[in-house]
Scaffold this motif. Structure first.
Motif, PDB file in Angstrom:
ATOM      1  N   ILE A 392      19.346  26.306 -36.515  1.00 47.75           N
ATOM      2  CA  ILE A 392      19.135  26.965 -35.227  1.00 47.75           C
ATOM      3  C   ILE A 392      19.431  25.982 -34.097  1.00 47.75           C
ATOM      4  N   LEU A 393      20.191  26.444 -33.087  1.00 42.69           N
ATOM      5  CA  LEU A 393      20.390  25.704 -31.852  1.00 42.69           C
ATOM      6  C   LEU A 393      19.642  26.418 -30.737  1.00 42.69           C
ATOM      7  N   LYS A 394      18.933  25.643 -29.910  1.00 39.56           N
ATOM      8  CA  LYS A 394      18.323  26.201 -28.713  1.00 39.56           C
ATOM      9  C   LYS A 394      19.250  25.886 -27.549  1.00 39.56           C
ATOM     10  N   VAL A 395      19.626  26.919 -26.804  1.00 38.68           N
ATOM     11  CA  VAL A 395      20.699  26.799 -25.815  1.00 38.68           C
ATOM     12  C   VAL A 395      20.251  27.374 -24.480  1.00 38.68           C
ATOM     13  N   PHE A 396      20.487  26.615 -23.421  1.00 36.46           N
ATOM     14  CA  PHE A 396      20.231  27.055 -22.051  1.00 36.46           C
ATOM     15  C   PHE A 396      21.491  27.724 -21.527  1.00 36.46           C
ATOM     16  N   THR A 397      21.425  29.014 -21.206  1.00 42.91           N
ATOM     17  CA  THR A 397      22.618  29.769 -20.820  1.00 42.91           C
ATOM     18  C   THR A 397      22.216  31.029 -20.059  1.00 42.91           C
ATOM     19  N   ARG A 398      23.155  31.565 -19.294  1.00 45.09           N
ATOM     20  CA  ARG A 398      22.940  32.865 -18.643  1.00 45.09           C
ATOM     21  C   ARG A 398      23.470  34.001 -19.509  1.00 45.09           C
ATOM     22  N   VAL A 399      24.103  33.663 -20.640  1.00 46.35           N
ATOM     23  CA  VAL A 399      24.706  34.679 -21.508  1.00 46.35           C
ATOM     24  C   VAL A 399      23.614  35.525 -22.159  1.00 46.35           C
ATOM     25  N   GLU A 400      23.830  36.830 -22.137  1.00 41.44           N
ATOM     26  CA  GLU A 400      22.936  37.761 -22.801  1.00 41.44           C
ATOM     27  C   GLU A 400      23.738  38.634 -23.747  1.00 41.44           C
ATOM     28  N   GLY A 401      23.065  39.247 -24.691  1.00 41.82           N
ATOM     29  CA  GLY A 401      23.753  40.142 -25.612  1.00 41.82           C
ATOM     30  C   GLY A 401      24.257  39.428 -26.849  1.00 41.82           C
ATOM     31  N   GLU A 402      25.112  40.110 -27.586  1.00 41.13           N
ATOM     32  CA  GLU A 402      25.580  39.602 -28.871  1.00 41.13           C
ATOM     33  C   GLU A 402      26.566  38.448 -28.701  1.00 41.13           C
ATOM     34  N   ILE A 403      26.301  37.377 -29.419  1.00 36.45           N
ATOM     35  CA  ILE A 403      27.167  36.198 -29.417  1.00 36.45           C
ATOM     36  C   ILE A 403      27.808  36.083 -30.794  1.00 36.45           C
ATOM     37  N   SER A 404      29.126  35.957 -30.826  1.00 34.38           N
ATOM     38  CA  SER A 404      29.829  35.933 -32.113  1.00 34.38           C
ATOM     39  C   SER A 404      30.499  34.604 -32.417  1.00 34.38           C
ATOM     40  N   ALA A 405      30.691  33.756 -31.407  1.00 35.03           N
ATOM     41  CA  ALA A 405      31.348  32.466 -31.651  1.00 35.03           C
ATOM     42  C   ALA A 405      30.893  31.460 -30.603  1.00 35.03           C
ATOM     43  N   ILE A 406      30.832  30.194 -31.037  1.00 32.31           N
ATOM     44  CA  ILE A 406      30.587  29.105 -30.093  1.00 32.31           C
ATOM     45  C   ILE A 406      31.623  28.014 -30.337  1.00 32.31           C
ATOM     46  N   ALA A 407      31.943  27.293 -29.273  1.00 29.84           N
ATOM     47  CA  ALA A 407      32.865  26.159 -29.365  1.00 29.84           C
ATOM     48  C   ALA A 407      32.139  24.932 -28.836  1.00 29.84           C
ATOM     49  N   PHE A 408      32.159  23.852 -29.598  1.00 28.32           N
ATOM     50  CA  PHE A 408      31.509  22.626 -29.161  1.00 28.32           C
ATOM     51  C   PHE A 408      32.374  21.905 -28.133  1.00 28.32           C
ATOM     52  N   GLY A 409      31.733  21.472 -27.047  1.00 30.06           N
ATOM     53  CA  GLY A 409      32.433  20.719 -26.020  1.00 30.06           C
ATOM     54  C   GLY A 409      32.296  19.225 -26.221  1.00 30.06           C
ATOM     55  N   HIS A 410      32.708  18.475 -25.207  1.00 26.70           N
ATOM     56  CA  HIS A 410      32.745  17.014 -25.314  1.00 26.70           C
ATOM     57  C   HIS A 410      32.051  16.344 -24.134  1.00 26.70           C
ATOM     58  N   ILE A 411      31.235  17.144 -23.410  1.00 28.81           N
ATOM     59  CA  ILE A 411      30.511  16.624 -22.256  1.00 28.81           C
ATOM     60  C   ILE A 411      29.037  16.953 -22.417  1.00 28.81           C
ATOM     61  N   LYS A 412      28.184  15.984 -22.120  1.00 25.12           N
ATOM     62  CA  LYS A 412      26.753  16.224 -22.064  1.00 25.12           C
ATOM     63  C   LYS A 412      26.377  16.476 -20.603  1.00 25.12           C
ATOM     64  N   LEU A 413      25.578  17.523 -20.415  1.00 29.38           N
ATOM     65  CA  LEU A 413      25.299  18.009 -19.063  1.00 29.38           C
ATOM     66  C   LEU A 413      23.809  18.283 -18.944  1.00 29.38           C
ATOM     67  N   ASP A 414      23.213  17.890 -17.801  1.00 31.29           N
ATOM     68  CA  ASP A 414      21.815  18.264 -17.606  1.00 31.29           C
ATOM     69  C   ASP A 414      21.726  19.590 -16.867  1.00 31.29           C
TER      70      ASP A 414
END
Length: 428
Positions: A392-414
């Motif tokens: 399980i990943l806990k993610v801070f986002t405004r996205v709602e609804g069904e999520i089918s794919a994620i892509a890992f980025g290369h920047i760490k952001l607060d």
């Protein structure tokens, strides 16, 4: 402050500044704005306006903002000539790629171009591939927008879709820049585009910059390439790659009004864009078993059982938080630094060719891109925590609804939009 602007008199607004039209009508980058409409210019930006009839403006100044009244039209003559030439090209969809160094007016020219073409009744799209200073979509993404009204900033185009690159620089992800551009170009064409204007990064001189520009041109196959130049001939090294291939090549000059931005200015602009992206965001949970994994190892394999974990810990003489195996690749999440010799032992013991070691601290605050099942871009996310035993990943986002794919980025952001650290691609 009230300002009277006679017909055909220009004015340049340097942000942060707001101007409301109390009387008359003005043109801003080709957009016709009338009584009651407003022009809001953000910090570090400038917008040239021209009165197309006697006008009165109410101007509110922010800290550090100012106005100037040039003696001549701030829109270069070469811009108007280029737009006139482009508008006469009978081809659908018409693909126009704009290339130039940083701070040479690429975004301003595209804004002027799309407004003029929109006024002709054409269906106009903008493909913004400048991931570091993106106008359409958040930083780290390629954005596709449509012009459905006059705009004085490219960011005012209506967002259609995006492609997550995961970085503000294309240096380590040239292939993703091409892939994202082609996918979104195809989408614009499927939506019936008459014109697609393509904005690009200011990376134009060194080997990799030229590699990206030439590869993108070959993939996009534009009808027109517009080069923005501060000095005549400075883009000849790229023009020569295409000047015998039947592509219309046009050069335009850098505008005099342009407000140049430092590296620090650009970073602050990105921070503001990140903050906008994460407005009203909340923490959600994403199961690695419920989504497709793009551009990352974590979650793409099968977790190892307790016996295998004990075996690994015996080899490295350290604690493993999580381990999974994908074909010939072993991924370990651990705080321990694993030596070359220990990796060799792991390869033999677990019959793998590659060992990927992920420091768990790298996962926290890592930026991710989020998609639906049709690979429509939904938004950005920041990994705030994880429960790898349950994947399980806990993610801070405004996205709602069904999520089918994620892509890992290369920047760490607060959470405040501050870029903390850059990680090399495929580091997790």
């Amino acid at each position: 402050m009230r300002v009277i602007l006679e017909r055909d008199k220009p004015l340049i607004l340097y942000g942060p500044i707001k101007a409301e039209i109390l009387k008359g009508a003005i043109e801003a980058f080709g957009a016709i704005l009338k009584k009651g409409e407003k022009v809001e210019v953000e910090e570090y930006f400038a917008v040239p306006i021209n009165a197309i009839e006697d006008s009165k403006l109410d101007i509110n100044f922010g800290e550090g903002s100012f106005i100037s009244q040039p003696a001549e039209d701030p829109i270069p003559k070469s811009w108007r000539e280029a737009v006139d030439k482009i508008s006469k090209i009978d081809k659908k969809p018409l693909r126009v790629t704009v290339i130039g160094d940083i701070d040479t007016g690429k975004t301003g020219f595209i804004t002027f171009l799309v407004n003029k073409l929109f006024q002709r009744g054409l269906k106009v799209f903008v493909l913004d591939t400048d991931t570091g200073q993106s106008e359409i979509g958040p930083p780290t993404t390629i954005g596709l927008g449509i012009i459905d009204r006059p705009i004085f900033r490219l960011s005012k185009a209506r967002f259609i879709d995006g492609f997550f690159i995961g970085s503000t620089t294309p240096a380590d992800v040239l292939d993703r820049m091409i892939t994202g551009s082609v996918r979104l170009l195809r989408k614009a064409e499927n939506l019936g585009a008459d014109v697609i204007a393509i904005n690009t990064t200011g990376w134009v001189y060194d080997r990799n910059g030229r590699e990206l520009k030439i590869s993108k041109i070959l993939a996009i196959d534009p009808s027109v390439i517009v080069f923005t130049e501060e000095e005549e001939g400075e883009m000849n090294h790229l023009k020569r790659a295409f000047d015998k291939l039947g592509i219309e090549i046009i050069s335009v000059e850098k505008p005099k009004y342009l407000r140049e931005r430092s590296r620090e200015n650009r970073r602050l602009i990105r921070e503001n864009k990140y903050k906008l992206e994460f407005q009203n965001a909340k923490e959600i949970e994403i199961s690695l078993d419920d989504v497709s994994i793009l551009y990352g190892f974590l979650g793409s394999g099968e977790p190892l059982d307790e016996e295998a974990m004990i075996k690994i810990e015996g080899i490295i003489r350290g604690k493993i938080l999580y381990a999974e195996k994908t074909g010939i690749t072993l991924l370990l999440v651990t705080h321990k630094r694993i030596s070359r010799e220990e990796k060799i032992d792991l390869r033999h013991a677990l019959s793998v060719r590659d060992v990927i070691v992920v420091n768990p601290d790298h996962l926290k605050n890592l930026l991710i891109g989020i998609y639906d099942k049709s690979l429509n871009f939904l938004g950005l996310g920041i990994i705030t925590d994880y429960d790898l035993s349950n994947r399980i990943l806990k993610v801070f986002t405004r996205v709602e609804g069904e999520i089918s794919a994620i892509a890992f980025g290369h920047i760490k952001l607060d959470a405040n939009g501050k870029e903390i650290e850059y990680l090399y691609p495929w580091s997790c």
